[in-house]
Design a protein around this motif. Sequence first.
Motif, PDB file in Angstrom:
ATOM      1  N   PHE A 163       0.864  -1.178   0.000  1.00  0.00           N
ATOM      2  CA  PHE A 163       0.000   0.000   0.000  1.00  0.00           C
ATOM      3  C   PHE A 163       0.904   1.233   0.000  1.00  0.00           C
ATOM      4  O   PHE A 163       2.122   1.113   0.096  1.00  0.00           O
ATOM      5  N   LYS A 164       0.279   2.409  -0.071  1.00  0.00           N
ATOM      6  CA  LYS A 164       1.073   3.637  -0.137  1.00  0.00           C
ATOM      7  C   LYS A 164       1.937   3.803   1.121  1.00  0.00           C
ATOM      8  O   LYS A 164       3.113   4.144   1.038  1.00  0.00           O
ATOM      9  N   HIS A 165       1.313   3.522   2.293  1.00  0.00           N
ATOM     10  CA  HIS A 165       2.043   3.786   3.534  1.00  0.00           C
ATOM     11  C   HIS A 165       2.501   2.537   4.271  1.00  0.00           C
ATOM     12  O   HIS A 165       3.134   2.648   5.318  1.00  0.00           O
ATOM     13  N   CYS A 166       2.106   1.360   3.795  1.00  0.00           N
ATOM     14  CA  CYS A 166       2.464   0.139   4.530  1.00  0.00           C
ATOM     15  C   CYS A 166       2.420  -1.088   3.624  1.00  0.00           C
ATOM     16  O   CYS A 166       1.904  -1.020   2.511  1.00  0.00           O
ATOM     17  N   ASP A 167       2.977  -2.187   4.129  1.00  0.00           N
ATOM     18  CA  ASP A 167       2.956  -3.458   3.405  1.00  0.00           C
ATOM     19  C   ASP A 167       2.125  -4.465   4.194  1.00  0.00           C
ATOM     20  O   ASP A 167       2.237  -4.536   5.428  1.00  0.00           O
ATOM     21  N   LEU A 168       1.325  -5.234   3.470  1.00  0.00           N
ATOM     22  CA  LEU A 168       0.479  -6.247   4.106  1.00  0.00           C
ATOM     23  C   LEU A 168       0.970  -7.643   3.689  1.00  0.00           C
ATOM     24  O   LEU A 168       1.092  -7.938   2.509  1.00  0.00           O
ATOM     25  N   PHE A 169       1.249  -8.462   4.677  1.00  0.00           N
ATOM     26  CA  PHE A 169       1.728  -9.825   4.404  1.00  0.00           C
ATOM     27  C   PHE A 169       0.676 -10.815   4.889  1.00  0.00           C
ATOM     28  O   PHE A 169       0.361 -10.838   6.085  1.00  0.00           O
ATOM     29  N   VAL A 175       0.861  -7.999   9.411  1.00  0.00           N
ATOM     30  CA  VAL A 175       0.860  -9.444   9.177  1.00  0.00           C
ATOM     31  C   VAL A 175      -0.571  -9.950   9.376  1.00  0.00           C
ATOM     32  O   VAL A 175      -1.113  -9.870  10.475  1.00  0.00           O
ATOM     33  N   ASP A 176      -1.159 -10.420   8.279  1.00  0.00           N
ATOM     34  CA  ASP A 176      -2.523 -10.957   8.324  1.00  0.00           C
ATOM     35  C   ASP A 176      -2.450 -12.450   8.638  1.00  0.00           C
ATOM     36  O   ASP A 176      -1.885 -13.235   7.883  1.00  0.00           O
ATOM     37  N   MET A 177      -3.018 -12.824   9.791  1.00  0.00           N
ATOM     38  CA  MET A 177      -2.932 -14.221  10.244  1.00  0.00           C
ATOM     39  C   MET A 177      -4.223 -15.000  10.017  1.00  0.00           C
ATOM     40  O   MET A 177      -4.356 -16.116  10.533  1.00  0.00           O
ATOM     41  N   LEU A 203      -0.546  -6.839  13.850  1.00  0.00           N
ATOM     42  CA  LEU A 203      -1.141  -8.121  13.483  1.00  0.00           C
ATOM     43  C   LEU A 203      -2.631  -7.954  13.181  1.00  0.00           C
ATOM     44  O   LEU A 203      -3.302  -7.153  13.825  1.00  0.00           O
ATOM     45  N   VAL A 204      -3.103  -8.732  12.222  1.00  0.00           N
ATOM     46  CA  VAL A 204      -4.510  -8.678  11.854  1.00  0.00           C
ATOM     47  C   VAL A 204      -5.116 -10.074  11.876  1.00  0.00           C
ATOM     48  O   VAL A 204      -4.450 -11.044  11.489  1.00  0.00           O
ATOM     49  N   PHE A 256       3.445 -12.000  24.436  1.00  0.00           N
ATOM     50  CA  PHE A 256       3.696 -11.229  23.219  1.00  0.00           C
ATOM     51  C   PHE A 256       2.583 -10.256  22.859  1.00  0.00           C
ATOM     52  O   PHE A 256       2.787  -9.396  22.017  1.00  0.00           O
ATOM     53  N   THR A 257       1.401 -10.443  23.480  1.00  0.00           N
ATOM     54  CA  THR A 257       0.262  -9.643  23.010  1.00  0.00           C
ATOM     55  C   THR A 257       0.480  -8.146  23.252  1.00  0.00           C
ATOM     56  O   THR A 257      -0.011  -7.328  22.498  1.00  0.00           O
ATOM     57  N   GLU A 258       1.263  -7.820  24.284  1.00  0.00           N
ATOM     58  CA  GLU A 258       1.457  -6.380  24.528  1.00  0.00           C
ATOM     59  C   GLU A 258       2.540  -5.767  23.636  1.00  0.00           C
ATOM     60  O   GLU A 258       2.709  -4.553  23.611  1.00  0.00           O
ATOM     61  N   LEU A 259       3.240  -6.610  22.880  1.00  0.00           N
ATOM     62  CA  LEU A 259       4.285  -6.082  22.000  1.00  0.00           C
ATOM     63  C   LEU A 259       3.754  -5.749  20.603  1.00  0.00           C
ATOM     64  O   LEU A 259       4.438  -5.135  19.802  1.00  0.00           O
ATOM     65  N   PHE A 260       2.523  -6.234  20.328  1.00  0.00           N
ATOM     66  CA  PHE A 260       1.967  -6.032  18.987  1.00  0.00           C
ATOM     67  C   PHE A 260       0.544  -5.512  19.065  1.00  0.00           C
ATOM     68  O   PHE A 260      -0.290  -6.083  19.751  1.00  0.00           O
TER      69      PHE A 260
END
Lengths: 111, 136
Positions: A8-14, A45-47, A78-79, A94-98
């Motif tokens: 995307f213009k401002h970000c990348d989606l994996f 990151v789409d999970m 994360l998505v 890890f949940t508080e890091l993302f």
Amino acid sequence: MEITTQEFKHCDLFKVQGRVDSATAPEFSKVLEKANTNGHFKLIVDMSELEYISSAGFRALLAAQRNCKRMNRGELVLVNVPERIREALELAGFTELFKTFNDPLEAVGSF
Amino acid sequence: MPISTFPARFEFLDEIRDLVARVAHEGGFTEKAIYSLQLAADEAASNIIEHAYEGVANASLQITCDMQDDELIITMRDTGKPFDASNVKHPNLKADLSKRQIGGLGVYLMRKLMDEVRYESNAKTGNLLTMIKRRG
């Protein structure tokens, strides 16, 4: 494991599909590192189709998050984190890091 | 108790997780518990491959996975470097991003996900890891 990338213009989606374990995590890391090398530090990151992830995958996420957040140049979010994976991330603290989002477009809009 | 032998390579983690899922499914574990068992087995096998067999080619790993009453018992036997679980520091899960250590997370997850985790090392027979999970 399969990864599809959308810029995307401002970000990348994996979108990561399948299983991330010690066998496949190096490839996952490589894809995220490549984005960083290209100067992209706002990563999503789409999970939604991720079936499984072990601590090897957590390690890849952690390394990428460190690199993205350096000098406030970006962030990895994360998505659509599946329930079981969210529980494992929580167990690992890890949940508080993302930041997490339920909708990819919402995540894209956050950047 | 059938013993399955796997090459000590990461490509075989899929098969190890499948074995555990099959036995756990037949043993009446919930899908959520099966995921936990697969994760614990994966972390254990990954540690053996990465640490016990570091730099060793053509090594193998013997695994049993059976139900005994309402317990699922996984054993993993290797002939690599002995593992001293007491040396594994508890990861600091509250540390901020820059200080967060990833080492030790596998063992931590195994202990959290299973009811019992035991290591034994023997100069003759090698290392034996036993993990037990009771059906809730």
